[in-house]
Write an enzyme that holds these catalytic residues in place. Structure first.
Site, mmCIF file in Angstrom:
data_model
loop_
_atom_site.group_PDB
_atom_site.id
_atom_site.type_symbol
_atom_site.label_atom_id
_atom_site.label_comp_id
_atom_site.label_asym_id
_atom_site.label_seq_id
_atom_site.Cartn_x
_atom_site.Cartn_y
_atom_site.Cartn_z
ATOM 1 N N LYS A 1 -73.926 9.953 -18.056
ATOM 2 C CA LYS A 1 -74.147 9.830 -16.603
ATOM 3 C C LYS A 1 -75.101 10.915 -16.112
ATOM 4 O O LYS A 1 -75.891 10.701 -15.192
ATOM 5 C CB LYS A 1 -72.813 9.910 -15.863
ATOM 6 C CG LYS A 1 -72.003 8.618 -15.932
ATOM 7 C CD LYS A 1 -72.608 7.518 -15.054
ATOM 8 C CE LYS A 1 -71.761 6.265 -15.049
ATOM 9 N NZ LYS A 1 -72.243 5.246 -14.129
ATOM 10 N N GLU B 1 -67.619 13.490 -13.040
ATOM 11 C CA GLU B 1 -67.470 13.859 -14.456
ATOM 12 C C GLU B 1 -68.622 14.734 -14.923
ATOM 13 O O GLU B 1 -68.490 15.452 -15.916
ATOM 14 C CB GLU B 1 -67.418 12.595 -15.331
ATOM 15 C CG GLU B 1 -66.060 11.970 -15.429
ATOM 16 C CD GLU B 1 -65.097 12.754 -16.326
ATOM 17 O OE1 GLU B 1 -65.483 13.090 -17.442
ATOM 18 O OE2 GLU B 1 -63.971 13.009 -15.881
ATOM 19 N N THR C 1 -71.437 10.616 -11.046
ATOM 20 C CA THR C 1 -69.996 10.873 -11.067
ATOM 21 C C THR C 1 -69.646 12.349 -11.094
ATOM 22 O O THR C 1 -70.408 13.164 -11.629
ATOM 23 C CB THR C 1 -69.365 10.204 -12.307
ATOM 24 O OG1 THR C 1 -68.059 10.728 -12.519
ATOM 25 C CG2 THR C 1 -70.162 10.483 -13.574
ATOM 26 N N TYR D 1 -69.291 10.183 -21.904
ATOM 27 C CA TYR D 1 -69.508 9.494 -20.626
ATOM 28 C C TYR D 1 -70.212 10.421 -19.626
ATOM 29 O O TYR D 1 -71.197 10.039 -18.986
ATOM 30 C CB TYR D 1 -68.158 9.032 -20.061
ATOM 31 C CG TYR D 1 -68.213 8.540 -18.632
ATOM 32 C CD1 TYR D 1 -68.615 7.244 -18.336
ATOM 33 C CD2 TYR D 1 -67.855 9.374 -17.575
ATOM 34 C CE1 TYR D 1 -68.673 6.792 -17.028
ATOM 35 C CE2 TYR D 1 -67.903 8.937 -16.262
ATOM 36 C CZ TYR D 1 -68.314 7.639 -15.984
ATOM 37 O OH TYR D 1 -68.369 7.204 -14.680
HETATM 38 P P1 NAP Z 1 -65.507 -0.636 -13.657
HETATM 39 O O1 NAP Z 1 -64.399 -1.284 -12.897
HETATM 40 O O2 NAP Z 1 -65.272 -0.219 -15.068
HETATM 41 O O3 NAP Z 1 -66.747 -1.649 -13.624
HETATM 42 C C1 NAP Z 1 -67.842 -1.484 -14.490
HETATM 43 C C2 NAP Z 1 -68.660 -2.761 -14.473
HETATM 44 O O4 NAP Z 1 -69.786 -2.592 -15.363
HETATM 45 C C3 NAP Z 1 -67.907 -4.003 -14.950
HETATM 46 O O5 NAP Z 1 -68.247 -5.067 -14.112
HETATM 47 C C4 NAP Z 1 -68.460 -4.210 -16.343
HETATM 48 O O6 NAP Z 1 -68.413 -5.530 -16.782
HETATM 49 C C5 NAP Z 1 -69.906 -3.790 -16.132
HETATM 50 N N1 NAP Z 1 -70.613 -3.540 -17.390
HETATM 51 C C6 NAP Z 1 -70.250 -2.694 -18.385
HETATM 52 N N2 NAP Z 1 -71.136 -2.745 -19.379
HETATM 53 C C7 NAP Z 1 -72.074 -3.667 -19.022
HETATM 54 C C8 NAP Z 1 -73.235 -4.171 -19.640
HETATM 55 N N3 NAP Z 1 -73.633 -3.746 -20.847
HETATM 56 N N4 NAP Z 1 -73.984 -5.098 -18.984
HETATM 57 C C9 NAP Z 1 -73.590 -5.553 -17.778
HETATM 58 N N5 NAP Z 1 -72.482 -5.102 -17.133
HETATM 59 C C10 NAP Z 1 -71.732 -4.170 -17.753
HETATM 60 O O7 NAP Z 1 -66.052 0.640 -12.884
HETATM 61 P P2 NAP Z 1 -65.886 1.049 -11.331
HETATM 62 O O8 NAP Z 1 -64.674 1.869 -11.179
HETATM 63 O O9 NAP Z 1 -66.094 -0.154 -10.491
HETATM 64 O O10 NAP Z 1 -67.111 2.051 -11.167
HETATM 65 C C11 NAP Z 1 -68.408 1.572 -10.818
HETATM 66 C C12 NAP Z 1 -69.453 2.578 -11.272
HETATM 67 O O11 NAP Z 1 -69.191 3.842 -10.672
HETATM 68 C C13 NAP Z 1 -69.453 2.846 -12.772
HETATM 69 O O12 NAP Z 1 -70.799 3.094 -13.137
HETATM 70 C C14 NAP Z 1 -68.648 4.119 -12.942
HETATM 71 O O13 NAP Z 1 -69.055 4.812 -14.095
HETATM 72 C C15 NAP Z 1 -69.041 4.850 -11.670
HETATM 73 N N6 NAP Z 1 -68.039 5.783 -11.121
HETATM 74 C C16 NAP Z 1 -66.768 5.345 -10.889
HETATM 75 C C17 NAP Z 1 -65.862 6.213 -10.318
HETATM 76 C C18 NAP Z 1 -64.454 5.778 -10.022
HETATM 77 O O14 NAP Z 1 -63.612 6.645 -9.783
HETATM 78 N N7 NAP Z 1 -64.172 4.478 -9.986
HETATM 79 C C19 NAP Z 1 -66.255 7.518 -9.971
HETATM 80 C C20 NAP Z 1 -67.564 7.903 -10.207
HETATM 81 C C21 NAP Z 1 -68.457 7.016 -10.769
HETATM 82 P P3 NAP Z 1 -67.256 -6.059 -17.748
HETATM 83 O O15 NAP Z 1 -66.156 -6.462 -16.834
HETATM 84 O O16 NAP Z 1 -67.913 -7.175 -18.458
HETATM 85 O O17 NAP Z 1 -66.857 -4.929 -18.642
HETATM 86 O O1 G4F Z 2 -57.861 7.703 -14.742
HETATM 87 P P1 G4F Z 2 -58.691 8.417 -15.720
HETATM 88 O O2 G4F Z 2 -58.932 7.758 -17.028
HETATM 89 O O3 G4F Z 2 -60.052 8.773 -14.973
HETATM 90 P P2 G4F Z 2 -61.188 9.864 -15.261
HETATM 91 O O4 G4F Z 2 -61.229 10.272 -16.684
HETATM 92 O O5 G4F Z 2 -61.017 10.958 -14.253
HETATM 93 O O6 G4F Z 2 -62.514 9.036 -14.962
HETATM 94 C C1 G4F Z 2 -62.637 8.230 -13.806
HETATM 95 O O7 G4F Z 2 -63.181 9.002 -12.757
HETATM 96 C C2 G4F Z 2 -64.517 9.475 -12.997
HETATM 97 C C3 G4F Z 2 -64.915 10.305 -11.773
HETATM 98 O O8 G4F Z 2 -64.557 11.646 -11.973
HETATM 99 C C4 G4F Z 2 -65.419 8.306 -13.197
HETATM 100 F F1 G4F Z 2 -66.706 8.721 -13.367
HETATM 101 C C5 G4F Z 2 -64.982 7.504 -14.398
HETATM 102 O O9 G4F Z 2 -65.811 6.361 -14.551
HETATM 103 C C6 G4F Z 2 -63.541 7.050 -14.150
HETATM 104 O O10 G4F Z 2 -63.551 6.141 -13.081
HETATM 105 O O11 G4F Z 2 -58.048 9.853 -16.060
HETATM 106 C C7 G4F Z 2 -57.743 10.767 -15.035
HETATM 107 C C8 G4F Z 2 -56.998 11.946 -15.631
HETATM 108 C C9 G4F Z 2 -57.660 12.546 -16.877
HETATM 109 O O12 G4F Z 2 -57.593 13.944 -16.811
HETATM 110 C C10 G4F Z 2 -56.795 12.067 -18.036
HETATM 111 O O13 G4F Z 2 -56.768 12.936 -19.160
HETATM 112 O O14 G4F Z 2 -55.717 11.489 -16.069
HETATM 113 C C11 G4F Z 2 -55.441 12.024 -17.350
HETATM 114 N N1 G4F Z 2 -54.467 11.152 -18.001
HETATM 115 C C12 G4F Z 2 -53.205 11.535 -18.356
HETATM 116 N N2 G4F Z 2 -52.592 10.519 -18.949
HETATM 117 C C13 G4F Z 2 -54.654 9.889 -18.375
HETATM 118 C C14 G4F Z 2 -53.458 9.480 -18.963
HETATM 119 N N3 G4F Z 2 -55.713 9.059 -18.232
HETATM 120 C C15 G4F Z 2 -55.580 7.796 -18.685
HETATM 121 N N4 G4F Z 2 -56.617 6.941 -18.513
HETATM 122 N N5 G4F Z 2 -54.422 7.355 -19.304
HETATM 123 C C16 G4F Z 2 -53.331 8.151 -19.466
HETATM 124 O O15 G4F Z 2 -52.329 7.755 -20.013
#
Ligand code: NAP
Ligand code: G4F
Length: 348
Positions: free
Chosen positions: A155, A129, A127, A151
């Protein structure tokens, strides 16, 4: 027929990746935690035919004997390891669980591959992050890491575990360094979905303002459907490597909010400063945004913006959906969900 395992299949990316791989003719296996209600998460939005074609395995990424036997029995062509505690904010409250799942879970899969199925290719969901307090903008594969949350730290440990097992044992393990990617399948506490859902409710008459944290944080937001193709492309290369996927543009939370409300015909005017700032509907003075310090993070990442040149050059990957289209799509889906809560959103 290629056989792939998707961990975290019930999450946002799991939904799009499952659809994508089924479309490519893969035998798709899903790995998910059982819960008492047998809730299938985003998989309920797949078509019944798609769901019936996925072979589910119920388990936890912490359960290494189960993972060992799964990998040994199935000898997957590809594993997409998406399962994680993925919410950055929660990782400050639950650092141990975040480390256990995000590091330990990753180790369990690479170790099972090393022991039982060395020709399996694995994608690890690293990520942006990891860049955290970034030393350069934009960030690419050579930018140093400085994670700012449990987190991000976890990662980064996963990222180095992938590299270490690749270098030590010659395994095909890749790191996808993905910047934020969003969709209507996003978990409700992530900021884009929270804003889209809140704007839709207010447009429909709710008087409940959206309580946000830091409005100035800038993120590189793309569409999740574009990013899962990048994951797959990474595993089609002759040699494993690490790749950034990003749009190359970023926007602030404030800009995201203004666009989301614009989509439902509301112009926001801002008043006040810091935690006292509010956003009002310019037409009727209704407060639609307030600041809740509970959403501030102990350490924030001010700006992320990625440079995906390597992925474009070597994978032919590109992001197709603009930020404006993404926000419009998410808001439109939330508006439709309010009208028809039973509606299933299966478009990819
Ligand atoms: P998400 O919607 O939060 O999905 C995470 C999945 O992991 C869910 O299915 C969750 O299951 C499962 N999980 C969590 N803990 C587990 C455990 N102990 N055993 C088995 N399954 C478990 O995340 P996403 O947005 O699809 O992202 C997918 C991956 O990419 C994650 O690793 C995230 O950190 C990474 N990532 C995401 C972004 C982004 O912007 N979306 C960016 C960079 C990296 P439950 O439903 O049971 O909780
Ligand atoms: O939507 P966020 O919670 O995503 P964040 O922290 O960027 O993380 C997501 O992207 C990562 C990739 O860079 C992934 F690895 C990670 O698993 C996840 O998918 O927050 C985005 C931004 C942050 O700066 C946060 O401080 O929005 C700001 N924010 C402002 N108000 C908020 C809020 N975030 C959340 N969740 N809720 C608020 O009310």
């Amino acid at each position: 027929m290629k056989k792939a395992l998707i961990t975290g299949i019930t999450g946002q990316d799991g939904y799009f990746l499952a659809k994508f791989l089924l479309g490519k003719g893969y035998e798709v296996h899903g790995f998910a935690r059982r819960n008492s209600q047998m809730a299938l998460g985003t998989l309920v939005f797949l078509t019944p035919d798609e769901r019936s074609r996925i072979k589910m395995h119920w388990g936890d990424v912490l359960d290494h004997p189960f993972i060992d036997s799964l990998v040994r029995m199935n000898r997957y062509d590809e594993i997409y390891h998406l399962a994680a505690q993925s919410f950055v904010g929660l990782s400050f409250e639950n650092p141990k669980a975040t480390y256990d799942i995000n590091i330990g879970g990753t180790l369990n899969f690479v170790n099972a591959i090393k022991e039982y199925s060395q020709r399996t290719k694995m994608y690890f969901a690293a990520t942006s992050e990891m860049y955290g307090k970034a030393e350069a903008v934009p960030q690419d594969e050579r930018t140093p890491f400085h994670p700012r949350s449990p987190y991000g730290v976890a990662k980064l440990a996963g990222f180095w575990t992938i590299k270490n097992y690749r270098e030590s044992y010659g395994l095909y393990l890749t790191n996808g360094i993905l910047f934020n990617h969003e969709s209507e399948m996003r978990g409700p506490e992530f900021v884009t979905r929270k804003i889209a859902a809140g704007a839709a409710k207010i447009a429909r008459g709710s008087s409940e303002p959206i309580r946000l944290g830091n409005l100035e944080a800038r993120r590189d937001w793309g569409f999740a459907g574009d990013y899962v193709e990048g994951m797959w492309l990474m595993l089609q290369r002759p040699m494993p490597d690490d790749y950034v996927l990003a749009t190359g543009e970023n926007y602030s939370v404030r800009e995201c909010t203004e666009r989301a409300f614009g989509r439902v015909g509301i112009t926001i005017v801002w008043e006040g400063r810091g935690a006292d700032e509010i956003g009002k509907n310019a037409a009727n003075g209704q407060t639609v945004i307030t600041i809740d310090p509970a959403h501030f993070r102990p350490a924030e990442i001010d700006e992320l913006r990625g440079d995906a040149s390597k992925a474009k050059r070597e994978l032919g990957w590109t992001t197709r959906m603009s930020f404006d289209t993404l926000v419009a799509r998410m808001v439109d889906v939330e508006v439709a969900r309010l009208k028809r809560p039973d509606l299933q959103f299966t478009q990819a």
